[in-house]
Design an enzyme around this catalytic site. Sequence first.
Site, PDB file in Angstrom:
ATOM      1  N   TYR A  10      43.130 -56.051  11.115  1.00  0.00           N
ATOM      2  CA  TYR A  10      41.763 -56.443  10.799  1.00  0.00           C
ATOM      3  C   TYR A  10      41.282 -57.549  11.740  1.00  0.00           C
ATOM      4  O   TYR A  10      40.371 -57.365  12.530  1.00  0.00           O
ATOM      5  CB  TYR A  10      41.680 -56.927   9.345  1.00  0.00           C
ATOM      6  CG  TYR A  10      41.375 -55.863   8.325  1.00  0.00           C
ATOM      7  CD1 TYR A  10      41.735 -54.534   8.532  1.00  0.00           C
ATOM      8  CD2 TYR A  10      40.738 -56.167   7.125  1.00  0.00           C
ATOM      9  CE1 TYR A  10      41.468 -53.561   7.597  1.00  0.00           C
ATOM     10  CE2 TYR A  10      40.467 -55.203   6.180  1.00  0.00           C
ATOM     11  CZ  TYR A  10      40.826 -53.907   6.409  1.00  0.00           C
ATOM     12  OH  TYR A  10      40.551 -52.946   5.476  1.00  0.00           O
ATOM     13  N   ASN A  63      38.008 -69.072   1.882  1.00  0.00           N
ATOM     14  CA  ASN A  63      37.432 -69.440   0.591  1.00  0.00           C
ATOM     15  C   ASN A  63      35.938 -69.735   0.686  1.00  0.00           C
ATOM     16  O   ASN A  63      35.191 -69.532  -0.277  1.00  0.00           O
ATOM     17  CB  ASN A  63      38.181 -70.648   0.019  1.00  0.00           C
ATOM     18  CG  ASN A  63      39.552 -70.257  -0.522  1.00  0.00           C
ATOM     19  OD1 ASN A  63      39.966 -69.104  -0.407  1.00  0.00           O
ATOM     20  ND2 ASN A  63      40.251 -71.205  -1.103  1.00  0.00           N
ATOM     21  N   GLU A  64      35.484 -70.228   1.854  1.00  0.00           N
ATOM     22  CA  GLU A  64      34.054 -70.445   2.038  1.00  0.00           C
ATOM     23  C   GLU A  64      33.286 -69.126   1.985  1.00  0.00           C
ATOM     24  O   GLU A  64      32.207 -69.034   1.382  1.00  0.00           O
ATOM     25  CB  GLU A  64      33.795 -71.162   3.364  1.00  0.00           C
ATOM     26  CG  GLU A  64      34.260 -72.611   3.397  1.00  0.00           C
ATOM     27  CD  GLU A  64      35.765 -72.759   3.548  1.00  0.00           C
ATOM     28  OE1 GLU A  64      36.269 -73.868   3.330  1.00  0.00           O
ATOM     29  OE2 GLU A  64      36.424 -71.763   3.881  1.00  0.00           O
ATOM     30  N   GLU A  87      43.813 -57.022  -1.557  1.00  0.00           N
ATOM     31  CA  GLU A  87      44.456 -58.092  -0.796  1.00  0.00           C
ATOM     32  C   GLU A  87      44.184 -59.443  -1.439  1.00  0.00           C
ATOM     33  O   GLU A  87      45.089 -60.283  -1.561  1.00  0.00           O
ATOM     34  CB  GLU A  87      43.957 -58.100   0.649  1.00  0.00           C
ATOM     35  CG  GLU A  87      44.621 -59.174   1.494  1.00  0.00           C
ATOM     36  CD  GLU A  87      44.111 -59.212   2.920  1.00  0.00           C
ATOM     37  OE1 GLU A  87      44.713 -59.937   3.726  1.00  0.00           O
ATOM     38  OE2 GLU A  87      43.118 -58.537   3.238  1.00  0.00           O
TER      39      GLU A  87
END
Length: 398
Positions: free
Chosen positions: A128, A384-385, A244
Site C-alpha cells: 500500500y 490517527n489524525e 487492518e
Amino acid sequence: MDLQFTAQELAFRDEVRAFLKARLSPELAHKVKSGEILTRQEMTDWHATLNERGWLANHWPREWGGPGWSAVEKFIFEHECALAGSPRIVPFGVNMLGPVLIKYGNEAQKKYWLPRILNGDDWWCQGYSEPGSGSDLASVKTTAVRDGDHYIVNGQKTWTTLGQYADMIFCLVRTNKEAKAQAGISFLLVDMRTPGVEVRPIITLDGEHEVNEVFFTDVKVPAENLVGEENKGWTYAKYLLTYERTNIAGVGFSVASLEKLKAVAGRVSCNGKPLSQDPLFAARMAKVEIDLENMKTTNLRVIAAVAGGGVPGAESSMLKIKGTEIRQEILSLIRRAMGPYAAPFVEEAMHGRSAEPPIGPEEAFSAAAAYFNHRKLSIFGGSNEIQKNIISKMILGL
C-alpha cells in the site's frame, strides 16, 4: 451489548484454554511474552497448528474454512491467546487479503488463493504505502499498464512489513492516470519471485529488519490476478483497512501487557513502597485500565458488525485511535517502571537471553525495544489524525 459470557461461551473459553495448554509450548510462549523476535518458521508452525484445529481464519465463513464463530467467541479466542503468549497471526493473508477475496474476488480466485492462505503455501505482504503516499493512499504512483494478458507494473512500495519472507504481495496500483485519484486505482496480486521485483531492507530504530522497500521494474503480472474490476481498487482497499485497523488496535495484546504492567509495578520499589502505590503512577495505570475496559465494548461492536456482513467505518477508526494510544501508554509505563534498566539497547536484550541473565530485572528485557517499535502504531494503517477526519465526516458530517 451484554458482556457477561453465557454458559456456552464459558465452555468455549475453557476449550480454548485447554487447546493452548496442550499445543503452545512454554518455550514459545515465554519468547513471545519476553518480546523476543520470532523466526519465520516459528510463525508458520503456529499458523499450521491453528489451521489444523480449524481456528486460523476465525472470521472467515465456514464455506471457506472458517469456524463460524460469533463475535464473542472471536473476542474470547483473541483474548486468551494474548494472555497465554501465543504468537500473533501474521495478518496479511488471513486477516486482510482473505476477506477481500471472499467479498470481491471471483470464484477462481477464491478457490485457488484461499486454501493456499490457510495451508501456508503463500506468505503475503501488503503493498500500500509508497514514498509520499502513506496515509494519503489515493496518491499512489505505482503504475500497472495493461499489455494483452498481463499488466506491466513499475513503481515502489515502502514500509512493507515482513516482506523479506513473502512470496506474494497484494498491491494498490494506478491503472488510470486521467481519472480522479481514487477512481484510477486497482487491486493487484503480484508474485514477488517475478523478474523485476527487488526487496531492500529498512532497519528500524530497535535495530530490527522488520520492514522493507519493494521496487517493481517492468514486472509482468497476469491479468487474472486483478481482484474485482479495474479502477475499483479504492473500494476494496477501504474494505481491507477496516480489518487492518481493528487488528492494529490489539485489544488482547493490551490486556496481556496490562497484566505485565501490574506485575512490574507491584514488584518495583518506589520510596520503600511498591510503585503501584505511588499516587501519580497508580493514577496513570487506573486511567489506562478504564480506557481498555471501554475499548473492549467497542471491539465487540466492530466484530459483531463485520460478522453480520457490515463494513464498520467510524467504529473501526475509533478503535484504531484508542487501541494504539492504550498500547503505547502501557508500554511507556512498563519502560518508566524499569527506569535506567530499560534505557540501553543491549545486544543480548534484543535477540534473546544468552547463558547470562539480561541486565537489570527480567521485566526490563526488551522494554525499550518494545516501546520504540510500537511508536509506529498510531501512524500505520492510516494515521490517527486521518482517523479523526474520518470520524468527523462520517458522524458529524464535517
